[in-house]
Design a protein around this motif. Structure first.
Motif, PDB file in Angstrom:
ATOM      1  N   SER A  13     -20.672  13.324  16.494  1.00  0.00           N
ATOM      2  CA  SER A  13     -19.672  14.232  17.073  1.00  0.00           C
ATOM      3  C   SER A  13     -19.039  13.631  18.316  1.00  0.00           C
ATOM      4  CB  SER A  13     -20.298  15.584  17.421  1.00  0.00           C
ATOM      5  OG  SER A  13     -20.793  16.206  16.266  1.00  0.00           O
ATOM      6  N   ILE A  14     -19.848  13.050  19.170  1.00  0.00           N
ATOM      7  CA  ILE A  14     -19.332  12.408  20.382  1.00  0.00           C
ATOM      8  C   ILE A  14     -18.402  11.256  20.004  1.00  0.00           C
ATOM      9  CG2 ILE A  14     -19.959  11.010  22.400  1.00  0.00           C
ATOM     10  CD1 ILE A  14     -22.500  12.776  22.589  1.00  0.00           C
ATOM     11  N   GLY A  15     -18.796  10.469  19.028  1.00  0.00           N
ATOM     12  CA  GLY A  15     -17.965   9.350  18.579  1.00  0.00           C
ATOM     13  C   GLY A  15     -16.638   9.815  18.005  1.00  0.00           C
ATOM     14  N   LEU A  16     -16.659  10.865  17.209  1.00  0.00           N
ATOM     15  CA  LEU A  16     -15.424  11.392  16.629  1.00  0.00           C
ATOM     16  C   LEU A  16     -14.510  11.974  17.699  1.00  0.00           C
ATOM     17  CD1 LEU A  16     -16.727  13.080  13.352  1.00  0.00           C
ATOM     18  CD2 LEU A  16     -15.314  11.030  13.560  1.00  0.00           C
ATOM     19  N   LEU A  17     -15.074  12.663  18.672  1.00  0.00           N
ATOM     20  CA  LEU A  17     -14.261  13.220  19.753  1.00  0.00           C
ATOM     21  C   LEU A  17     -13.589  12.119  20.569  1.00  0.00           C
ATOM     22  CD1 LEU A  17     -16.369  16.219  21.102  1.00  0.00           C
ATOM     23  CD2 LEU A  17     -14.140  16.307  19.985  1.00  0.00           C
ATOM     24  N   SER A  18     -14.324  11.075  20.881  1.00  0.00           N
ATOM     25  CA  SER A  18     -13.715   9.999  21.664  1.00  0.00           C
ATOM     26  C   SER A  18     -12.656   9.279  20.847  1.00  0.00           C
ATOM     27  CB  SER A  18     -14.769   9.023  22.165  1.00  0.00           C
ATOM     28  OG  SER A  18     -15.395   8.368  21.088  1.00  0.00           O
ATOM     29  N   PHE A  19     -12.844   9.139  19.545  1.00  0.00           N
ATOM     30  CA  PHE A  19     -11.837   8.514  18.688  1.00  0.00           C
ATOM     31  C   PHE A  19     -10.598   9.399  18.609  1.00  0.00           C
ATOM     32  CE2 PHE A  19      -9.874   7.899  14.505  1.00  0.00           C
ATOM     33  CZ  PHE A  19      -9.555   6.556  14.606  1.00  0.00           C
ATOM     34  N   ALA A  20     -10.781  10.695  18.479  1.00  0.00           N
ATOM     35  CA  ALA A  20      -9.666  11.631  18.353  1.00  0.00           C
ATOM     36  C   ALA A  20      -8.852  11.706  19.632  1.00  0.00           C
ATOM     37  CB  ALA A  20     -10.185  13.020  17.980  1.00  0.00           C
ATOM     38  N   GLN A  21      -9.466  11.398  20.773  1.00  0.00           N
ATOM     39  CA  GLN A  21      -8.772  11.486  22.044  1.00  0.00           C
ATOM     40  C   GLN A  21      -8.176  10.146  22.477  1.00  0.00           C
ATOM     41  OE1 GLN A  21     -11.626  13.163  24.722  1.00  0.00           O
ATOM     42  NE2 GLN A  21     -11.478  15.186  23.819  1.00  0.00           N
ATOM     43  N   GLU A  22      -8.161   9.157  21.579  1.00  0.00           N
ATOM     44  CA  GLU A  22      -7.584   7.861  21.906  1.00  0.00           C
ATOM     45  C   GLU A  22      -6.112   8.024  22.245  1.00  0.00           C
ATOM     46  OE1 GLU A  22      -6.651   3.786  19.552  1.00  0.00           O
ATOM     47  OE2 GLU A  22      -8.605   4.686  19.229  1.00  0.00           O
ATOM     48  N   SER A  23      -5.702   7.428  23.334  1.00  0.00           N
ATOM     49  CA  SER A  23      -4.328   7.572  23.797  1.00  0.00           C
ATOM     50  C   SER A  23      -3.366   6.796  22.909  1.00  0.00           C
ATOM     51  CB  SER A  23      -4.197   7.066  25.226  1.00  0.00           C
ATOM     52  OG  SER A  23      -4.965   7.844  26.097  1.00  0.00           O
ATOM     53  N   LYS A  24      -2.167   7.343  22.772  1.00  0.00           N
ATOM     54  CA  LYS A  24      -1.086   6.667  22.067  1.00  0.00           C
ATOM     55  C   LYS A  24       0.019   6.392  23.072  1.00  0.00           C
ATOM     56  CE  LYS A  24      -1.966   8.448  17.506  1.00  0.00           C
ATOM     57  NZ  LYS A  24      -1.392   8.948  16.281  1.00  0.00           N
ATOM     58  N   PHE A  25       0.712   5.277  22.858  1.00  0.00           N
ATOM     59  CA  PHE A  25       1.761   4.864  23.772  1.00  0.00           C
ATOM     60  C   PHE A  25       3.048   4.642  22.994  1.00  0.00           C
ATOM     61  CE2 PHE A  25      -2.267   3.881  25.653  1.00  0.00           C
ATOM     62  CZ  PHE A  25      -2.120   4.307  26.961  1.00  0.00           C
ATOM     63  N   GLN A  26       4.174   4.951  23.641  1.00  0.00           N
ATOM     64  CA  GLN A  26       5.465   4.889  22.965  1.00  0.00           C
ATOM     65  C   GLN A  26       6.125   3.525  23.056  1.00  0.00           C
ATOM     66  OE1 GLN A  26       8.193   7.982  24.084  1.00  0.00           O
ATOM     67  NE2 GLN A  26       9.621   7.458  22.468  1.00  0.00           N
ATOM     68  N   LEU A  27       5.722   2.703  24.010  1.00  0.00           N
ATOM     69  CA  LEU A  27       6.431   1.448  24.259  1.00  0.00           C
ATOM     70  C   LEU A  27       5.448   0.296  24.383  1.00  0.00           C
ATOM     71  CD1 LEU A  27       9.135   0.009  25.023  1.00  0.00           C
ATOM     72  CD2 LEU A  27       8.635   0.639  27.397  1.00  0.00           C
ATOM     73  N   SER A  28       5.807  -0.819  23.780  1.00  0.00           N
ATOM     74  CA  SER A  28       5.028  -2.042  23.922  1.00  0.00           C
ATOM     75  C   SER A  28       5.986  -3.221  24.088  1.00  0.00           C
ATOM     76  CB  SER A  28       4.123  -2.250  22.699  1.00  0.00           C
ATOM     77  OG  SER A  28       4.888  -2.320  21.513  1.00  0.00           O
ATOM     78  N   SER A  29       5.428  -4.360  24.487  1.00  0.00           N
ATOM     79  CA  SER A  29       6.240  -5.554  24.669  1.00  0.00           C
ATOM     80  C   SER A  29       5.403  -6.790  24.360  1.00  0.00           C
ATOM     81  CB  SER A  29       6.793  -5.618  26.099  1.00  0.00           C
ATOM     82  OG  SER A  29       7.732  -6.673  26.202  1.00  0.00           O
ATOM     83  N   HIS A  30       6.076  -7.922  24.328  1.00  0.00           N
ATOM     84  CA  HIS A  30       5.428  -9.167  23.940  1.00  0.00           C
ATOM     85  C   HIS A  30       6.287 -10.311  24.465  1.00  0.00           C
ATOM     86  CE1 HIS A  30       4.135 -11.911  20.350  1.00  0.00           C
ATOM     87  NE2 HIS A  30       3.287 -12.037  21.353  1.00  0.00           N
ATOM     88  N   ILE A  31       5.659 -11.389  24.909  1.00  0.00           N
ATOM     89  CA  ILE A  31       6.401 -12.583  25.320  1.00  0.00           C
ATOM     90  C   ILE A  31       5.870 -13.775  24.520  1.00  0.00           C
ATOM     91  CG2 ILE A  31       7.057 -14.129  27.194  1.00  0.00           C
ATOM     92  CD1 ILE A  31       6.387 -11.886  29.166  1.00  0.00           C
ATOM     93  N   LEU A  32       6.786 -14.479  23.882  1.00  0.00           N
ATOM     94  CA  LEU A  32       6.454 -15.695  23.142  1.00  0.00           C
ATOM     95  C   LEU A  32       7.283 -16.835  23.715  1.00  0.00           C
ATOM     96  CD1 LEU A  32       4.993 -17.024  20.709  1.00  0.00           C
ATOM     97  CD2 LEU A  32       7.073 -16.555  19.405  1.00  0.00           C
TER      98      LEU A  32
END
Length: 136
Positions: A13-32
Motif C-alpha cells: 500500500s505504501i509503495g502504491l501510494l508513493s507511485f500514485a503521487q509521482e509528480s508530472k511535469f509539463q516541460l522538458s529540455s535537452h542539449i546535444l
C-alpha cells in the motif's frame, strides 16, 4: 502467518501510494552538442515566464543531467501553465570548459504553451550555431 500477510499488505500500500503521487511535469529540455554527438551535462537552463510586454519572471533554474536533459520544469499540479515562456541556455561556461570560443554566450528560446500537453524544447548546439524544435 497473519502478521506477515498484514505487513506485506501495508508495504504494498505504501509503495502504491508513493507511485500514485509521482509528480508530472509539463516541460522538458535537452542539449546535444552536434560537434561531438554527445549530450551536454551540467549546463544551467533558466525558465522564465512573460508577465507583460517587456517583463519576464524567473520561474525555475535547473542543470542538465548526465544525459543532457532537464525533465522537471513546470510541475503539473492542476493549475493552468498557459503563457509565453523563455528557456535561457547558459552555454558560455560549457565552451570555456572545453577551451573553445563560442559565438553564443547564452541562447534564448521563446515559445508559447497553449494547453496542458507535454512540451519538449531541446537544442542542438555547436560553438557557432544551434537549432531548436518542439520535440516530444
Amino acid at each position: 502467518m497473519k502478521k506477515i500477510f498484514i505487513l506485506v499488505v501495508v508495504f504494498l500500500s505504501i509503495g502504491l501510494l508513493s507511485f500514485a503521487q509521482e509528480s508530472k511535469f509539463q516541460l522538458s529540455s535537452h542539449i546535444l552538442d552536434i560537434s561531438t554527438g554527445k549530450p551536454v551535462s551540467g549546463v544551467k537552463i533558466t525558465l522564465s515566464k512573460r508577465v507583460s510586454k517587456d517583463n519576464w519572471m524567473l520561474i525555475e533554474e535547473r542543470n542538465t543531467d548526465a544525459n543532457g536533459r532537464v525533465k522537471d520544469f513546470l510541475r503539473q499540479d492542476g493549475k493552468d501553465n498557459a503563457g509565453v515562456y523563455k528557456l535561457t541556455f547558459h552555454t558560455n561556461p560549457y565552451f570555456k570548459k572545453l577551451k573553445q570560443q563560442s559565438f553564443y554566450p547564452f541562447i534564448e528560446v521563446v515559445f508559447e504553451l497553449v494547453d496542458n500537453e507535454h512540451y519538449h524544447v531541446p537544442i542542438t548546439l555547436s560553438a557557432f550555431g544551434y537549432a531548436t524544435y518542439r520535440g516530444n
